[in-house]
Design a protein around this motif. Sequence first.
Motif, PDB file in Angstrom:
ATOM      1  N   PRO A 163       0.808  -1.225   0.000  1.00 41.51           N
ATOM      2  CA  PRO A 163       0.000   0.000   0.000  1.00 41.51           C
ATOM      3  C   PRO A 163       0.840   1.273   0.000  1.00 41.51           C
ATOM      4  CG  PRO A 163       0.110  -0.901   2.201  1.00 41.51           C
ATOM      5  CD  PRO A 163       0.781  -1.905   1.294  1.00 41.51           C
ATOM      6  N   ASN A 164       0.212   2.380  -0.412  1.00 43.11           N
ATOM      7  CA  ASN A 164       0.815   3.692  -0.257  1.00 43.11           C
ATOM      8  C   ASN A 164       0.893   3.955   1.250  1.00 43.11           C
ATOM      9  OD1 ASN A 164       0.146   6.707   0.402  1.00 43.11           O
ATOM     10  ND2 ASN A 164       1.142   6.719  -1.589  1.00 43.11           N
ATOM     11  N   LEU A 165       2.008   4.485   1.720  1.00 43.27           N
ATOM     12  CA  LEU A 165       2.233   4.636   3.158  1.00 43.27           C
ATOM     13  C   LEU A 165       1.894   6.015   3.707  1.00 43.27           C
ATOM     14  CD1 LEU A 165       5.624   2.693   3.405  1.00 43.27           C
ATOM     15  CD2 LEU A 165       3.323   1.854   3.915  1.00 43.27           C
ATOM     16  N   TYR A 166       1.438   6.927   2.851  1.00 42.51           N
ATOM     17  CA  TYR A 166       1.141   8.281   3.329  1.00 42.51           C
ATOM     18  C   TYR A 166       0.041   8.231   4.391  1.00 42.51           C
ATOM     19  CZ  TYR A 166       0.335  13.241   3.544  1.00 42.51           C
ATOM     20  OH  TYR A 166       0.216  14.531   3.995  1.00 42.51           O
ATOM     21  N   GLY A 167       0.294   8.846   5.530  1.00 43.54           N
ATOM     22  CA  GLY A 167      -0.702   8.948   6.589  1.00 43.54           C
ATOM     23  C   GLY A 167      -0.850   7.706   7.462  1.00 43.54           C
TER      24      GLY A 167
END
Length: 164
Positions: free
Chosen positions: A90-94
């Motif tokens: 997954p995208n790790l932003y936040g």
Amino acid sequence: RLCLLIQREKSRERQSQTLTCPKRAVHRQDGHKSVLDKNPTSREASQPSKGKQPGKMGKGPNQKKGAKIFKTKCSQCHTVEEGGAHKQGPNLYGFFGRQSGQADGYSYSGANKKSGVMWGEDTLFEYLENPKKYMKGTKMVFAGLKKPNDRKDLIAYLKKNCSA
């Protein structure tokens, strides 16, 4: 016996000698590089450079080293930009302060969704050492980072770049 004594003496002399390379850097026989010096016979030339004194601890996690670790070990599967695409991971932003398995649009393993892990520095530090051992059943195919300083550096980078 005399030959053996002479050989030992020569060996000791070689170990204590310093060599000068064309760039005027001083090298000791034991492989340590010393400070740059115009006078290789000076006392400073035979000592290690000031930036890397043995026994001294660093200033803490290094975000630049963390960025390098992310690029070489993580970026194949993850992104960190806000609104970035999901890859194999997954995208790790936040994700700091968020419960595991909660990023919209990514299909997590059941183990990840059910684990209830709240991502923070401590949980990440343990997780990154061996993800499969920390979260049994995760689909993350990563052996982990065994060196504690590498994990600290990576966490510092992620904290800076993934905080919402």
